[in-house]
Design an enzyme around this catalytic site. Structure first.
Site, PDB file in Angstrom:
ATOM      1  N   GLY A   6       0.818  -1.220   0.000  1.00  8.74           N
ATOM      2  CA  GLY A   6       0.000   0.000   0.000  1.00  8.74           C
ATOM      3  C   GLY A   6       0.847   1.264   0.000  1.00  8.74           C
ATOM      4  O   GLY A   6       2.082   1.216   0.059  1.00  8.74           O
ATOM      5  N   MET A   7       0.169   2.411  -0.028  1.00  6.27           N
ATOM      6  CA  MET A   7       0.885   3.692  -0.098  1.00  6.27           C
ATOM      7  C   MET A   7       1.784   3.888   1.117  1.00  6.27           C
ATOM      8  O   MET A   7       2.969   4.214   0.977  1.00  6.27           O
ATOM      9  CB  MET A   7      -0.132   4.833  -0.190  1.00  6.27           C
ATOM     10  CG  MET A   7       0.504   6.203  -0.262  1.00  6.27           C
ATOM     11  SD  MET A   7      -0.645   7.471  -0.796  1.00  6.27           S
ATOM     12  CE  MET A   7      -1.798   7.518   0.556  1.00  6.27           C
ATOM     13  N   THR A  83      -7.224   5.928  11.889  1.00  3.79           N
ATOM     14  CA  THR A  83      -7.597   7.117  11.119  1.00  3.79           C
ATOM     15  C   THR A  83      -8.302   8.202  11.938  1.00  3.79           C
ATOM     16  O   THR A  83      -8.946   7.913  12.954  1.00  3.79           O
ATOM     17  CB  THR A  83      -8.547   6.675   9.975  1.00  3.79           C
ATOM     18  OG1 THR A  83      -9.126   7.809   9.342  1.00  3.79           O
ATOM     19  CG2 THR A  83      -9.698   5.815  10.501  1.00  3.79           C
ATOM     20  N   ASP A  84      -8.197   9.438  11.437  1.00  2.44           N
ATOM     21  CA  ASP A  84      -8.949  10.562  12.003  1.00  2.44           C
ATOM     22  C   ASP A  84     -10.457  10.378  11.826  1.00  2.44           C
ATOM     23  O   ASP A  84     -11.242  11.036  12.507  1.00  2.44           O
ATOM     24  CB  ASP A  84      -8.504  11.880  11.339  1.00  2.44           C
ATOM     25  CG  ASP A  84      -8.563  11.834   9.818  1.00  2.44           C
ATOM     26  OD1 ASP A  84      -8.396  10.738   9.237  1.00  2.44           O
ATOM     27  OD2 ASP A  84      -8.762  12.895   9.191  1.00  2.44           O
ATOM     28  N   TYR A 107     -16.497   3.144   7.042  1.00  2.00           N
ATOM     29  CA  TYR A 107     -15.048   2.988   7.121  1.00  2.00           C
ATOM     30  C   TYR A 107     -14.542   3.331   8.524  1.00  2.00           C
ATOM     31  O   TYR A 107     -13.765   2.574   9.121  1.00  2.00           O
ATOM     32  CB  TYR A 107     -14.392   3.906   6.073  1.00  2.00           C
ATOM     33  CG  TYR A 107     -12.898   4.080   6.225  1.00  2.00           C
ATOM     34  CD1 TYR A 107     -12.011   3.065   5.872  1.00  2.00           C
ATOM     35  CD2 TYR A 107     -12.357   5.281   6.708  1.00  2.00           C
ATOM     36  CE1 TYR A 107     -10.639   3.238   6.005  1.00  2.00           C
ATOM     37  CE2 TYR A 107     -10.993   5.454   6.846  1.00  2.00           C
ATOM     38  CZ  TYR A 107     -10.147   4.436   6.492  1.00  2.00           C
ATOM     39  OH  TYR A 107      -8.782   4.606   6.634  1.00  2.00           O
TER      40      TYR A 107
HETATM   41  N1  LIG Z   1      -4.740   7.155   2.961  1.00  2.00           N
HETATM   42  C1  LIG Z   1      -5.130   7.940   3.934  1.00  2.00           C
HETATM   43  O1  LIG Z   1      -5.403   9.132   3.721  1.00  2.00           O
HETATM   44  C2  LIG Z   1      -5.221   7.424   5.356  1.00  2.00           C
HETATM   45  C3  LIG Z   1      -5.602   8.317   6.374  1.00  2.00           C
HETATM   46  C4  LIG Z   1      -5.680   7.853   7.682  1.00  2.00           C
HETATM   47  C5  LIG Z   1      -5.368   6.541   7.961  1.00  2.00           C
HETATM   48  N2  LIG Z   1      -5.027   5.689   6.964  1.00  2.00           N
HETATM   49  C6  LIG Z   1      -4.706   4.314   7.309  1.00  2.00           C
HETATM   50  O2  LIG Z   1      -3.358   4.085   6.963  1.00  2.00           O
HETATM   51  C7  LIG Z   1      -3.166   2.726   6.607  1.00  2.00           C
HETATM   52  C8  LIG Z   1      -2.484   2.623   5.268  1.00  2.00           C
HETATM   53  O3  LIG Z   1      -3.292   3.256   4.301  1.00  2.00           O
HETATM   54  P1  LIG Z   1      -2.833   3.459   2.797  1.00  2.00           P
HETATM   55  O4  LIG Z   1      -3.243   4.827   2.405  1.00  2.00           O
HETATM   56  O5  LIG Z   1      -1.422   3.020   2.617  1.00  2.00           O
HETATM   57  O6  LIG Z   1      -3.832   2.454   2.060  1.00  2.00           O
HETATM   58  P2  LIG Z   1      -3.634   1.559   0.762  1.00  2.00           P
HETATM   59  O7  LIG Z   1      -2.691   2.205  -0.191  1.00  2.00           O
HETATM   60  O8  LIG Z   1      -5.013   1.209   0.304  1.00  2.00           O
HETATM   61  O9  LIG Z   1      -2.919   0.269   1.354  1.00  2.00           O
HETATM   62  C9  LIG Z   1      -3.604  -0.741   2.024  1.00  2.00           C
HETATM   63  C10 LIG Z   1      -2.898  -2.037   1.706  1.00  2.00           C
HETATM   64  O10 LIG Z   1      -3.539  -3.083   2.422  1.00  2.00           O
HETATM   65  C11 LIG Z   1      -3.591  -4.188   1.565  1.00  2.00           C
HETATM   66  N3  LIG Z   1      -4.619  -5.131   1.956  1.00  2.00           N
HETATM   67  C12 LIG Z   1      -5.960  -5.057   1.774  1.00  2.00           C
HETATM   68  N4  LIG Z   1      -6.548  -6.169   2.245  1.00  2.00           N
HETATM   69  C13 LIG Z   1      -5.565  -6.968   2.720  1.00  2.00           C
HETATM   70  C14 LIG Z   1      -5.537  -8.250   3.294  1.00  2.00           C
HETATM   71  N5  LIG Z   1      -6.670  -8.969   3.480  1.00  2.00           N
HETATM   72  N6  LIG Z   1      -4.343  -8.787   3.675  1.00  2.00           N
HETATM   73  C15 LIG Z   1      -3.204  -8.086   3.492  1.00  2.00           C
HETATM   74  N7  LIG Z   1      -3.155  -6.871   2.938  1.00  2.00           N
HETATM   75  C16 LIG Z   1      -4.331  -6.319   2.545  1.00  2.00           C
HETATM   76  C17 LIG Z   1      -3.904  -3.582   0.200  1.00  2.00           C
HETATM   77  O11 LIG Z   1      -3.606  -4.519  -0.814  1.00  2.00           O
HETATM   78  P3  LIG Z   1      -4.403  -4.436  -2.231  1.00  2.00           P
HETATM   79  O12 LIG Z   1      -4.120  -3.094  -2.792  1.00  2.00           O
HETATM   80  O13 LIG Z   1      -3.814  -5.569  -2.988  1.00  2.00           O
HETATM   81  O14 LIG Z   1      -5.847  -4.628  -1.887  1.00  2.00           O
HETATM   82  C18 LIG Z   1      -2.954  -2.386   0.201  1.00  2.00           C
HETATM   83  O15 LIG Z   1      -1.679  -2.758  -0.257  1.00  2.00           O
HETATM   84  C19 LIG Z   1      -4.563   2.094   6.669  1.00  2.00           C
HETATM   85  O16 LIG Z   1      -4.730   1.455   7.899  1.00  2.00           O
HETATM   86  C20 LIG Z   1      -5.503   3.270   6.577  1.00  2.00           C
HETATM   87  O17 LIG Z   1      -6.737   2.986   7.205  1.00  2.00           O
HETATM   88  C21 LIG Z   1      -4.929   6.107   5.677  1.00  2.00           C
END
Ligand SMILES: NC(=O)c1ccc[n+]([C@@H]2O[C@H](COP(=O)([O-])OP(=O)(O)OC[C@H]3O[C@@H](n4cnc5c(N)ncnc54)[C@H](OP(=O)(O)O)[C@@H]3O)[C@@H](O)[C@H]2O)c1
Length: 254
Positions: A6-7, A83-84, A107
């Site tokens: 993921g990101m 998350t916020d 979510y």
């Molecule tokens: N992005 C934001 O603005 C934001 C803000 C606050 C908090 N967060 C939190 O920060 C964390 C990282 O977010 P991110 O932005 O990096 O999200 P992301 O890019 O969507 O990354 C999430 C990763 O989790 C993987 N994933 C999904 N289901 C899975 C499973 N069953 N087993 C193993 N891996 C799995 C996804 O794989 P696939 O792509 O292959 O499905 C993806 O690589 C999350 O917990 C999110 O809730 C994000």
């Protein structure tokens, strides 16, 4: 670390980094076969489609809650990224770690459920709430804005702290080396609306695109977003400002 594709996951350095295809966190047996009580696991795996979760809350729960439980049960210590959006956004000063939660979206509910099962399953847990992430490893708001033009309308009535994944990833790695368990707020310092963020993106990237403010009501979405979700830390955490994060990102993006 799990969720390494993921990101955020792409920016976190770990001895072992597992993508979804290498370890699906919803597969309890697989998690137990791979993660042991000697491991400190940073859990970046999540369902992150905020609007999609409104219709698919059960699927989101399977990853954000059941997956989180599997990882927390197996690990020696676990860091769950949250998350916020666990807050309702009615406050007008930064939410601190002890503030009451009240998620308004599916979510947000699934992420709060993940926080709770993580804490129940493992006393050595760090729950790290962050917000508005952007980084080189994924589709993000900065890239979306830089792909638009010559004029864009951007919501001006949602305020938060855009956080660079590089800054967050360093802080997560530092935290996971401590025994400072519990809830932590880790976001960039300062705050802005999405419109103010967009204006700064165009200015700092040298783009001619013009941003115009609009309201959330102008762009209805399936999931409600908090109007104000700035996070502060009563534990003394302080990351670089969102403007410094933006400069760092613009310096590394390809
Ligand atoms: N992005 C934001 O603005 C934001 C803000 C606050 C908090 N967060 C939190 O920060 C964390 C990282 O977010 P991110 O932005 O990096 O999200 P992301 O890019 O969507 O990354 C999430 C990763 O989790 C993987 N994933 C999904 N289901 C899975 C499973 N069953 N087993 C193993 N891996 C799995 C996804 O794989 P696939 O792509 O292959 O499905 C993806 O690589 C999350 O917990 C999110 O809730 C994000």
């Amino acid at each position: 670390m799990v969720g390494a594709g993921g990101m955020l996951g792409q920016d976190v350095e770990a001895d072992v980094s597992l993508t979804r295809s290498q370890l699906d966190v919803t597969d309890r047996d697989a998690v137990r076969a791979v993660i042991t009580g000697d491991d400190i696991v940073i859990n970046c795996a999540a369902w992150t489609d905020v609007d999609g979760a409104e219709e698919h809350e059960d699927e989101a729960l399977r990853i954000n809650r059941e997956g989180a439980r599997n990882v927390a049960e197996a690990a020696g210590a676990v860091l769950y990224v949250s998350t916020d959006y666990v807050f309702d956004g009615t406050k007008r000063e930064p939410y601190v770690e002890s503030d009451p939660v009240n998620p308004q979206s599916a979510y947000g509910r699934t992420k709060l459920a993940g926080e709770r099962v993580t804490a129940e399953a493992n006393p050595r847990h760090y729950i790290v709430r962050t917000s508005w992430l952007f980084g080189p490893g994924g589709k993000n708001f900065v890239e979306t804005m830089l792909g638009l033009g010559p004029e864009v309308r951007v919501v001006d009535d949602q305020v938060g702290s855009p956080t660079f994944t590089g800054h967050l990833a360093d802080a997560l790695a530092r935290l996971a080396r401590t025994e400072d368990y519990g809830v932590h707020h880790l976001t960039a310092s300062g705050s802005c609306s999405w419109f103010e963020f967009a204006r700064e993106i165009f200015a700092r990237a040298g783009s001619d695109t013009r941003a115009e403010p609009c309201t959330t009501a102008d762009f209805p979405r399936p999931a409600p977003r908090p109007a104000y979700s700035v996070l502060g830390s009563e534990r003394g955490h302080r990351l670089p400002s969102w403007q410094e994060g933006l400069d760092a990102y613009l310096g590394v993006r390809v």
